[in-house]
Design a protein around this motif. Sequence first.
Motif, mmCIF file in Angstrom:
data_model
loop_
_atom_site.group_PDB
_atom_site.id
_atom_site.type_symbol
_atom_site.label_atom_id
_atom_site.label_comp_id
_atom_site.label_asym_id
_atom_site.label_seq_id
_atom_site.Cartn_x
_atom_site.Cartn_y
_atom_site.Cartn_z
ATOM 1 N N GLU A 70 0.919 -0.884 -0.378
ATOM 2 C CA GLU A 70 -0.421 0.216 -0.088
ATOM 3 C C GLU A 70 0.590 0.861 -0.011
ATOM 4 O O GLU A 70 2.223 1.800 0.254
ATOM 5 C CB GLU A 70 -0.963 0.127 1.713
ATOM 6 N N GLY A 92 2.718 4.838 0.999
ATOM 7 C CA GLY A 92 2.972 4.975 2.385
ATOM 8 C C GLY A 92 4.286 5.465 2.386
ATOM 9 O O GLY A 92 5.128 6.426 1.399
ATOM 10 N N ASP A 120 3.624 1.855 -3.579
ATOM 11 C CA ASP A 120 3.696 -0.273 -2.486
ATOM 12 C C ASP A 120 4.988 0.039 -1.755
ATOM 13 O O ASP A 120 5.674 -0.426 -2.048
ATOM 14 C CB ASP A 120 3.649 -1.022 -3.874
ATOM 15 N N LEU A 121 4.485 0.204 -0.668
ATOM 16 C CA LEU A 121 5.047 0.205 0.515
ATOM 17 C C LEU A 121 6.972 -1.919 0.214
ATOM 18 O O LEU A 121 7.997 -1.386 0.743
ATOM 19 C CB LEU A 121 5.273 -0.255 1.774
ATOM 20 N N VAL A 144 1.501 3.644 7.346
ATOM 21 C CA VAL A 144 0.505 3.605 5.116
ATOM 22 C C VAL A 144 -0.182 5.050 5.610
ATOM 23 O O VAL A 144 -0.138 5.557 6.621
ATOM 24 C CB VAL A 144 -0.232 2.335 6.080
ATOM 25 N N THR A 145 -0.603 5.056 4.594
ATOM 26 C CA THR A 145 -1.131 6.177 3.795
ATOM 27 C C THR A 145 -2.548 5.845 2.811
ATOM 28 O O THR A 145 -2.240 4.959 2.241
ATOM 29 C CB THR A 145 -0.333 7.460 3.417
#
Length: 617
Positions: free
Chosen positions: A16, A18, A36-37, A66-67
């Motif tokens: 996600e 972040g 995409d972390l 995460v954001t």
Amino acid sequence: MDPPAVRARAGDLPAEPGVYQFRSAGATLYVGKAVDLRARVRSYADPRSGRIRGMVDRADAIEFAVTDTETQALLLEANLIKRLQPRYNVRLKDDKSYPLVAFTDHEVPRIEVTRDPDEGAVAYGPFTNKGRVEAVVKAIRDEYRLRGCSDHKYAGRDRPCLDYEMGICSAPCTGEIDAAAYAEDVAAARRFFEGETGVLADPLRRRMETAAESAEFELAATLRDRLAAVEAFHGDGGEAVSDRSDDRTVDVLAAAVEGDVARVARLHSERGQLVDRSRHRLDAPGDREAAIGTTATGTDGIDDEAAGRGAAARGAAGGAPGDVGDEPNTPAAVLSAFLTQYYAEREFPDAVLLAERPTDPDVVDWLEREGVAVRVPGAGREAKLVELALKNARKRDGRDDPVAALGERLGIDRPGRIEGFDVSHAGGKAVVGSDVCFVDGNAETADYRRKRLSDRNDDYANMRELLRWRAERAVEGRDDRPDPDLLLVDGGEGQLAAARDALAETGWDVPVVALAKAEELVITPNGPLRWPDDAPALHLLQRVRDEAHRFAVQYHQTVRDEVKTVLDDVPGVGPETRKRLLGRFGSVENVRDASVDDLTDVDGIGATTAERIRDRL
């Protein structure tokens, strides 16, 4: 961390958007963002750059947040960089702004050169050359006689001040001019700053021609130089070309890189007129061997140096094509870092004009989503604005040149030649003044001068006499030294005012400041400045001030020893004893007030001699 540890940690992260942090011993080494972390952090396991590898090796932990969106990640990254100042990110440090000309919000406005206008003031500029601005303001005051005093000094006056006598103020404070006539003069002066050069150039030219016809050649030459400054003001020396038909707010940005330090110059235009101009310093990543790129993600982009990943993988990680192997200190990369850190906490303009397109497309997309037009102009007025911003960015701040740093802080040209002045005396006796000279930051002892002054216990009058002596010699051509670029007086506001009075009385046009010992404040005509204790410019002024003090005290001691006093008539008091007495008590008056016990504390004076001194004085 070794590659397996990085891969293992990446496997724990969500796919996600972040922000991630590489940390070592609890300190943040680097902050980055990602769409995409998991994919982004995994790319650090096989870095192809020594810079990246060095950072990864130092790290012992990876943290993340995460954001909801990529934009949130972009802003969170910028805020963390500003707050944490990580070693391996490009970090924004604001520099000073440039001076403006302001007309205060007062029924009888004053004109001033300032970096911080009062609330409600009408300000013009900013300008890059403070010396030229001051020359123009001086010409305006000479022509339109606008007041320059503070509101405190303006209020409650019962007679005009020295400015009125000098012809540079019409004295509205005492009714020498009525409010309506003064307002007309203010309006004329404002028209000049709005682009109407003739309101000041035309009367100057007429005065110059009249002076030449009357064989007043020195005055004509002064007016000629002033006219040249006025006519150049709206050309290459003042602001960029204005377009008042444009009602947008526009920021113009350009970056310059020197080693591990980068500077970004920002011009801000409203309704087609420049209203703000500033420079900002950005520190590059830690050391050159382990620095991290500021490419694809503004202050990130390091994973994209691992070439060979396809466009799809690069897109999944949040990178950008074409940024493989970018250096962290390219102007385009610096602009990427600046845009996110600067606008994350400020209001957006309608448009941003850039000297180069940022390496991070995410930054541009973010600005455009916020309604900001982003352009790299190639010609026309916008291109000229970009050229001006680039010129400002390339202007060195003088960190490796204290003389240049001093000039920049004071808003004058590089003061290669500085003269320092101080006064020394003992209770108004044996009053002397010193005039020392520094060239390019070094003492030029061959150009030292000293002056015996009138005996009086008045430091301001003594400084005025000393500066008037120097100024008259310069104006009359009796001094064989070149004119200095800056004068420094030892003291505070009173000494500076006395020095400026002497310069005004003689017409010697040289910038002058003072350095106050108590708090090491730099006193300027626009007010006191407090510089950092480690500022090279302050150290230079301190050296000049201290040398002027040393030279003055040395001469005072010589003169004091040569002066005959009533002590010479006291039996048992010879030259050496007299010297010790004056050294201990400072003056004959203080010796007279001393007790017998105090006198006998001085070497060579017994009870009998002490009684003789008391009887004689």
